[in-house]
Structure formats: structure tokens, C-alpha cells
Scaffold this active site. Structure first.
Site, PDB file in Angstrom:
ATOM      1  N   SER A  35      38.029  43.490  16.247  1.00 38.81           N
ATOM      2  CA  SER A  35      36.695  43.221  16.780  1.00 38.81           C
ATOM      3  C   SER A  35      35.994  42.184  15.888  1.00 38.81           C
ATOM      4  CB  SER A  35      35.902  44.534  16.882  1.00 38.81           C
ATOM      5  OG  SER A  35      34.756  44.360  17.668  1.00 38.81           O
ATOM      6  N   ASP A  41      48.658  46.390  40.478  1.00 39.37           N
ATOM      7  CA  ASP A  41      49.632  47.105  39.643  1.00 39.37           C
ATOM      8  C   ASP A  41      51.048  46.584  39.882  1.00 39.37           C
ATOM      9  OD1 ASP A  41      51.322  48.875  38.397  1.00 39.37           O
ATOM     10  OD2 ASP A  41      50.552  50.677  39.384  1.00 39.37           O
ATOM     11  N   ASP A  77      52.573  42.867  39.001  1.00 41.96           N
ATOM     12  CA  ASP A  77      53.075  42.417  37.701  1.00 41.96           C
ATOM     13  C   ASP A  77      54.550  42.755  37.525  1.00 41.96           C
ATOM     14  OD1 ASP A  77      53.236  45.136  36.968  1.00 41.96           O
ATOM     15  OD2 ASP A  77      51.227  45.127  36.130  1.00 41.96           O
ATOM     16  N   ASP A 130      53.343  50.993  37.612  1.00 46.24           N
ATOM     17  CA  ASP A 130      53.259  51.970  36.521  1.00 46.24           C
ATOM     18  C   ASP A 130      51.812  52.365  36.232  1.00 46.24           C
ATOM     19  OD1 ASP A 130      52.361  49.576  35.572  1.00 46.24           O
ATOM     20  OD2 ASP A 130      53.558  49.568  33.739  1.00 46.24           O
ATOM     21  N   ASP A 171      40.218  45.391  27.633  1.00 45.44           N
ATOM     22  CA  ASP A 171      39.091  45.426  26.693  1.00 45.44           C
ATOM     23  C   ASP A 171      37.780  45.136  27.437  1.00 45.44           C
ATOM     24  OD1 ASP A 171      37.213  44.973  24.658  1.00 45.44           O
ATOM     25  OD2 ASP A 171      38.727  44.134  23.311  1.00 45.44           O
ATOM     26  N   HIS A 224      39.268  48.382  23.862  1.00 41.70           N
ATOM     27  CA  HIS A 224      38.815  47.596  22.717  1.00 41.70           C
ATOM     28  C   HIS A 224      39.370  48.174  21.414  1.00 41.70           C
ATOM     29  CE1 HIS A 224      36.445  44.820  20.462  1.00 41.70           C
ATOM     30  NE2 HIS A 224      35.788  45.769  19.841  1.00 41.70           N
TER      31      HIS A 224
HETATM   32 CA   LIG Z   1      51.949  47.425  36.708  1.00 39.21          CA
END
Ligand SMILES: [Ca+2]
Length: 503
Positions: free
Chosen positions: A182, A250, A253, A257, A393, A432
Site C-alpha cells: 500500500s 469468470d 479467462d 473457478d 483491490d 488490498h
Molecule cells: Ca475464472
């Protein structure tokens, strides 16, 4: 007593009695007489195992081993008042130094992070960065304190800590490391950019390197929402949005999962959630749709034309009613109040993104921002830098990290020029500096040590996710732009079934 840095010279200083506890160093209490160029030592004492109680805690840190505690006040400018702690293990020192970073506007020594480093055998140090407390009201009328916070406190601390460690142990640390997330990641990048020979290895977690840009983004969203309750996304609205994002991106990509592992390629329009009929459940009003679009959208610095990252698809569960996290909003407000406009009465409604995002960056003049992409001096010095960032984040946009990485690649002439010295690891589903649905626990300290000390570059970093203390998923983190690709057989929750591959 006179202290000289360097193993051979320091040996002559040690008395026979001290040699019983240290091969060549000074007794802890004697460090009180050590001379520092930009400050003074205010305490030097042995602390028994489990006896240290940080001023910000009720109880002693019982897991701590015994150590030599040195407190320092540094004054590199007449207006400086930088508090520093340096801790050196009383036994089983690993010969190394690991300095630790802060959060937000800092203003306190990071005892917890120091405890973690000391527990692993490192000598360690932390600074309050030159002011007390978490806001930025200290900055008004104190330009030197802004410099201290921006970069000088950490650099001066580094010099002093190395000197103290060498005086106490009789030898300079074999390796010096920085470990921060950070604001501590911002400090990390500042060190790599500005003081390339301070550290052999640097960990930059979720760096707030576009400090003023993040401030502008958080304030931009808050301005729209603070007086418009109807446009806010409640916790349940954010869950509806998150489920829709995961549903849309989801599998895109490459693996279903539950994680959006490539959020920069996720093409999701919140408009698909707009309420159609009289039923207002499980959908968003037009105003809420616009809010979601605003939170995702990058801004552009009107002066430099550089993009300023928005929050990415998948981060929704970390949002708040006013958009970005409370810390991002508070830090942004104080940035404009005390560092940009120098007006404690400045309000978020006064904010104009087009004008003020550029103004904030210009006024900063690369004091807090850590945007310099020239890491060549650090690389030439042999430094290793591991940067990491959670794709989910909600406090510092992960786009900060990918953009900076790409700028370094471009500046230094291609990925091959940096891959041996600087790697970025993006963590799918991580929030984060940790947390989130994705694998969020990994030992980046060990990865950096191996790289610096044994030349073993981190081709993958083992990460895991736990529920109620039980690991339920492991996955490698891969050097960006590589991703962890499922090999097609075996459990999708086992790291062994994944390989780091280019997209
Ligand atoms: Ca995925």
C-alpha cells in the site's frame, strides 16, 4: 567510544565482555552514544523475549524473541521530526536487514510488520515518516515534512538503521531488503527509483505509486455519491453486481473457478442489470448503473494524458456506499485539502477532475508520486524488485501496477531488459494487500531472498487461500503478463495442476 562501520574496524572497539555476547559489536545500551549524521538515538535497550509492548497496543507482543531496541529521532531538515525504531535480534540474527513500510498517510511506526521481520531473524526498522497520526493536516505549511513523508524519512532511516545494526553486531547487514504494501509499496517504488543502492531487494505490494491519481479517482466518485443516496450501491447491490461480473467474466479467462483472473479484458456493462419492470430486486436503477460505470472507469490526467486507473471488475465486494474504500476516500480528501489546495475547509463538492487531477500531480512534483519508470540505476546496481497486486483491490487500482510495469518495459527497452531484475505478480481475486476470494497468502519474502541471495528468480510464487484456517485452494502466482493456466487434469484447487504461461 567511537564507532566505525565495517567488520574489521568495528572489531577493535569491542571489549572482551561484549565479545561474549557479540563477536565484534557493541552492547545494546552503548548504542546510546553512537553519533548519527542527521539525528540522535533516544533509547537503546535490551528487550526480553515477549516483553515488548508497542505504544499502540494494550498487550505485549509475546511471540517476539529478545532483541536490542534502538529508538531514533532524525532531523534532516530544521522542520523534520522523524521517529524511527531499529530492532536487532539478541540471538540467531540471520545477518540481514529488512525494513518495513507503512499504510496511508502513515504517522506511526509499523510495529506489527517489524515483529514479523524480527520473528524471521532479520534486523528491522520502521519510521513514522515524520509526523504522528493518520491524516495529512500536518502537511499544511510544512513543505519539509511533505518531503519527509514522500521519500526522505525512509531513506534517512535506511542510512541510520544500517549504521546502528553494523555498530551493534560488528558487521554490516549482508543484505538489505524493503518490505511494504500500500503506502509501503509506494515507499518501495520511491526507494527503487530514487535511491537505487539503498536495498538489494525490494517488495512493493499494491503500491500507491500514482498517489495523486488515486486520490482524484476516490474523490471523483465520492463527489457524485455523498449527496445522492439514491445513486449509491448498497452492500446487497454490490453483491448483485459482483455475481453478474463473475457470471460474465469468470469463464472468459479460461477457467471457471469463481475468479475473474483477467479483469482488464472483462467486458461487462452494468447496464445489463438495469431494472426492467416493476420488480426492483436483483437489479440496479439507472442511477446505480451509472455509479458502477463511474467506479470502473479510468480517468485521464488532462495535462499528461496518462490514464488513471479505476477499480476493476471483480472488486465489487470491497466497495463501500461511497465507492472506493473509506481509506482511499479519506486519503484523497486530505490530499486535496492539505497538499493541493492548502485549505482545511476544502470540500469534495469543490472537486473538478479535469482540472484538479492534473493540478494535484503538478503540485506534487514527484514527491509522493512514484511514477518514474527509469529503474535502470536500480537494475544496474543488481537490485531485485518483486511487485504484487490483487486484481480485486478496491483501495488502490491494480491498473496502477500493470501500467507502471508496462511503462518500465517501454522505458528500458523491452521485457528482456527487466525480467532478470523486476517482476510483477498479479493475484486473481485478491483484495488490498491480502484477503478476497482468490489465493491471497504467499511468501514473497522467501521468494525475494532466493532471488537476491541465490540467483533463483521467481518463475512462480506458491499462493493459497484458506477458509477458517484450512487451505481450500492453492495456485501459483505468475510473473506478469504470464497467467496461471490450468493443465487440463486434476483438481483446479491444486497449484501443481497449473503452469505459468503467456496468454
Ligand atoms: Ca475464472
Amino acid at each position: 567510544m567511537k564507532f566505525v562501520i565495517g567488520g574489521v574496524c568495528a572489531m577493535v572497539l569491542a571489549t572482551a565482555a561484549r565479545l561474549e555476547t557479540r563477536d565484534a559489536g557493541a552492547a545494546c545500551a552503548d548504542l546510546a552514544r553512537l553519533k548519527l549524521s542527521n539525528g540522535t538515538i533516544t533509547a537503546a535497550e535490551n528487550v526480553d523475549a515477549g516483553a515488548f509492548k508497542p505504544p499502540d497496543r494494550e498487550n505485549a507482543l509475546q511471540s517476539l524473541p529478545s532483541f536490542c531496541r534502538v529508538a531514533v529521532t532524525l532531523t534532516p531538515s530544521p522542520d523534520s521530526d522523524i521517529k524511527v525504531e531499529v530492532w536487532i535480534p539478541a540471538a540467531n540474527w540471520n545477518g540481514k536487514f529488512q525494513a518495513v513500510g507503512n499504510g496511508a498517510f502513515s504517522g506511526s511506526v509499523n510495529y506489527a510488520a517489524m515483529a514479523a521481520a524480527l520473528g524471521r531473524g532479520y534486523a528491522t526498522s520502521s519510521t513514522d515518516t515524520g509526523h504522528a497520526g493518520g491524516g495529512a493536516s500536518w502537511a499544511a505549511g510544512h513543505p519539509e515534512k511533505i518531503v519527509d513523508f514522500g521519500w526522505r524519512a525512509v531513506h534517512e532511516m535506511t542510512i541510520a538503521a544500517k549504521k546502528i545494526i553494523a555498530a551493534q553486531t560488528g558487521r554490516a547487514p549482508a543484505f538489505a531488503y524493503w518490505n511494504g504494501c500500500s503506502a509501503g509499496g509506494r515507499q518501495a517504488m520511491k526507494e527503487a527509483q530514487r535511491f537505487p543502492d539503498d536495498y538489494n531487494g525490494i517488495i512493493a505490494g499494491a503500491p500507491g505509486l500514482d498517489w495523486t491519481g488515486r486520490a482524484a479517482q476516490a474523490v471523483r466518485v465520492a463527489k457524485t455519491l455523498e449527496h445522492n443516496a439514491a445513486a449509491r450501491l448498497s452492500s446487497s447491490d454490490r453483491q448483485v453486481l459482483h455475481r453478474a461480473v463473475v457470471g460474465a467474466c469468470d469463464a472468459a479467462d479460461g477457467l471457471k473457478d469463481g475468479l475473474v483472473s483477467d479483469p482488464e479484458s472483462c467486458r461487462f456493462d452494468p447496464g445489463v442489470l438495469e431494472c426492467k419492470g416493476p420488480d426492483q430486486s436483483g437489479c440496479l436503477t439507472p442511477a446505480q448503473v451509472e455509479t458502477a460505470r463511474l467506479i470502473y472507469s479510468p480517468g485521464v490526467n488532462a495535462s499528461t494524458r496518462r490514464r488513471i486507473g479505476g477499480l476493476l471488475p471483480g472488486s465489487e465486494l470491497g466497495w463501500t456506499d461511497l465507492g472506493w474504500t473509506a481509506s482511499a476516500r479519506a486519503t484523497g480528501l486530505d490530499q486535496f485539502r492539505f497538499l493541493v489546495f492548502k485549505d482545511p475547509a476544502w470540500e469534495i463538492q469543490n472537486f473538478n477532475f479535469e482540472r484538479d487531477a492534473a493540478r494535484a500531480e503538478e503540485i506534487d512534483r514527484d514527491t509522493l508520486n512514484a511514477l518514474d519508470p527509469n529503474l535502470q540505476p536500480f537494475i544496474s546496481h543488481g537490485g531485485k524488485l518483486i511487485q504484487f497486486h490483487g486484481w480485486a483491490d478496491p483501495q488502490i487500482s491494480p491498473a496502477n501496477s500493470t501500467q507502471y510495469y508496462e511503462r518500465v518495459v517501454e522505458t528500458l527497452g523491452g521485457p528482456r531488459k527487466i525480467h532478470g531484475s523486476y517482476r510483477l505478480f498479479m493475484a486473481p481475486g485478491m483484495g488490498h494487500c491480502g484477503g478476497g476470494d482468490g489465493p491471497n497468502t504467499f511468501d514473497v519474502v522467501a521468494a525475494l531472498d532466493a532471488w537476491v541471495e541465490r540467483g533463483t528468480a521467481p518463475d512462480r510464487i506458491a499462493a493459497s487461500h484458506s477458509t477458517s484456517g484450512v487451505v481450500d485452494r492453492s495456485r501459483p502466482l505468475c510473473p506478469y503478463p504470464q497467467v496461471a493456466a490450468y493443465q487440463g487434469t486434476g483438481s483446479i484447487d491444486e497449484a501443481a495442476n497449473f503452469a505459468c504461461r503467456s496468454r
